[in-house]
Design a protein around this motif. Structure first.
Motif, mmCIF file in Angstrom:
data_model
loop_
_atom_site.group_PDB
_atom_site.id
_atom_site.type_symbol
_atom_site.label_atom_id
_atom_site.label_comp_id
_atom_site.label_asym_id
_atom_site.label_seq_id
_atom_site.Cartn_x
_atom_site.Cartn_y
_atom_site.Cartn_z
ATOM 1 N N SER A 202 32.507 30.888 -11.085
ATOM 2 C CA SER A 202 32.766 29.676 -11.867
ATOM 3 C C SER A 202 33.939 29.879 -12.811
ATOM 4 O O SER A 202 34.842 29.032 -12.904
ATOM 5 N N ASP A 203 33.948 31.012 -13.509
ATOM 6 C CA ASP A 203 35.051 31.299 -14.429
ATOM 7 C C ASP A 203 36.364 31.462 -13.675
ATOM 8 O O ASP A 203 37.424 31.011 -14.128
ATOM 9 N N GLY A 204 36.297 32.128 -12.514
ATOM 10 C CA GLY A 204 37.498 32.330 -11.718
ATOM 11 C C GLY A 204 38.093 31.038 -11.197
ATOM 12 O O GLY A 204 39.313 30.937 -11.010
ATOM 13 N N CYS A 206 37.996 28.396 -12.916
ATOM 14 C CA CYS A 206 38.376 27.655 -14.139
ATOM 15 C C CYS A 206 37.603 26.347 -14.272
ATOM 16 O O CYS A 206 38.163 25.298 -14.597
ATOM 17 N N GLY A 208 35.312 25.689 -16.463
ATOM 18 C CA GLY A 208 35.125 25.315 -17.858
ATOM 19 C C GLY A 208 33.811 25.758 -18.473
ATOM 20 O O GLY A 208 32.906 26.262 -17.808
ATOM 21 N N ASP A 209 33.710 25.541 -19.809
ATOM 22 C CA ASP A 209 32.545 25.971 -20.569
ATOM 23 C C ASP A 209 31.296 25.169 -20.235
ATOM 24 O O ASP A 209 30.183 25.701 -20.242
ATOM 25 N N ARG A 212 29.901 26.572 -17.065
ATOM 26 C CA ARG A 212 29.325 27.904 -17.295
ATOM 27 C C ARG A 212 27.952 27.792 -17.974
ATOM 28 O O ARG A 212 26.995 28.446 -17.567
ATOM 29 N N GLN A 262 34.851 36.800 -10.204
ATOM 30 C CA GLN A 262 36.184 36.271 -10.476
ATOM 31 C C GLN A 262 37.160 36.642 -9.356
ATOM 32 O O GLN A 262 37.998 35.818 -8.954
ATOM 33 N N SER A 266 39.322 34.263 -6.600
ATOM 34 C CA SER A 266 40.775 34.342 -6.418
ATOM 35 C C SER A 266 41.172 34.408 -4.944
ATOM 36 O O SER A 266 42.365 34.358 -4.628
#
Length: 333
Positions: A202-204, A206, A208-209, A212, A262, A266
């Motif tokens: 999820s972070d990878g 992007c 968002g908060d 997350r 992450q 990618s």
């Protein structure tokens, strides 16, 4: 106490440093002889925890037998896939280890192929030796540096013996809580690695908060539902070995499983990432183990299922997000 730690990765090393500073007689026993010689000469673990020097009285073991001979407890700090072999190596020396009261797993994973929990693997190898876990939110460097932490001790020893061990491990920087729920401790400590991969993805991407926060919340709910279904106790999953470890592993920049996720986001494949590093990503193997356990038990685990599709079936991470968001609406809980 006299304590033996088998495995000299970051976590085994940090625990050895902490317990030595706590006043115990500690022997850290690496898997390889060349590593043992390096630790003895350098007095720090250059490969896994180079920031912290060893206390002068931390002993480095070159062979398992002598390291276990006077031990009251043995800590297994090897990767989960190597736990049976390491336990069987220790078992050879039980006859010359009369003081040994118990074995604690520091690793957080299931045995690949058998899908057995760590305490089951240790018990099969060690026979009558009491087995369990020391688990919870645990960043190796922070423990070695003496920063405050709390963990859960879950072992099948008599209560009076467990209290003595709890007191012996606890200090002004590490607070230990007792639990009788070995299955719950095993599940929480392992599943959080799977969910940290999901958060890393999820972070990878992007996302968002908001994404997350929602994902971690639903992962906790799934951990509780699946964990109880598999025999754990609900209270365990809202404790240190459940939500505590989940928060640390999903939020920590140091988390191998989160950074693995992450890297997946990618565009790298799981095999590419694993081959390029010398540390173990327990969540990768745990995903397959729990996917099989979940399917066999008839449980529903949508986040686990999507992580498995991404890692083992090559599914697109963005497609997984769409599928999770498109599930039938229901009441929260």
């Amino acid at each position: 106490m006299n304590l033996c730690i088998l495995g000299a990765g970051a976590w085994g090393t940090a625990m050895a440093i902490y317990l030595t500073k706590r006043g115990h007689v500690v022997t850290l026993c690496p898997r390889r002889m060349d590593h043992a010689l390096e630790l003895s000469s350098e007095r720090k673990n250059l490969d896994y925890l180079p920031q912290v020097e060893f206390p002068s009285d931390l002993q480095i073991g070159r062979e398992v037998g002598p390291a276990l001979m006077e031990a009251d407890y043995v800590f297994f700090a090897c990767p989960s896939h190597a736990l049976r072999t390491t336990s069987e190596t220790a078992a050879v020396h039980l006859s010359t280890s009369p003081r040994l009261k118990g074995a604690l797993a520091l690793c957080k994973g299931l045995e690949p192929k058998t899908n057995k929990y760590a305490h089951e693997v240790m018990s099969e190898a060690l026979g009558d030796v009491k087995c369990g876990y020391l688990t919870g939110p645990s960043h190796a460097l922070e423990l070695a540096e003496g920063k405050p932490a709390a963990m859960c001790l879950a072992i099948n020893s008599p209560e009076d013996q467990t209290k003595v061990l709890q007191e012996a491990i606890s200090s002004s920087t590490l607070r230990i809580y007792r639990s009788e729920d070995q299955i719950g401790a095993a599940i929480g400590g392992t599943l959080k690695n799977v969910y940290a991969i999901a958060v890393g993805i999820s972070d990878g991407l992007c996302l968002g908060d908001n994404a997350r926060a929602a994902l971690i919340t639903r992962c906790l709910n799934e951990m509780i539902e699946l964990g109880v279904h598999l025999g754990g106790k609900k209270d365990t999953f809202i404790g240190l070995s459940g939500v505590g470890d989940l928060i640390a592993t999903c939020a920590g920049e140091w988390s191998r499983n989160r950074t693995f996720g992450q890297a997946i986001a990618s565009g790298k494949t799981a095999s590419e990432i694993i081959e390029a590093q010398n540390t173990v990503v327990e969540g990768y193997w745990a995903t397959e183990c729990f996917y099989e356990k979940s399917a066999k038990s008839g449980a529903t685990a949508p986040v686990l299922d999507q992580v498995h599709r991404i890692l083992y079936q090559g599914s697109d991470p963005r497609a997984a997000v769409i599928e999770l968001m498109a599930r039938d609406l229901k009441a929260e809980g």
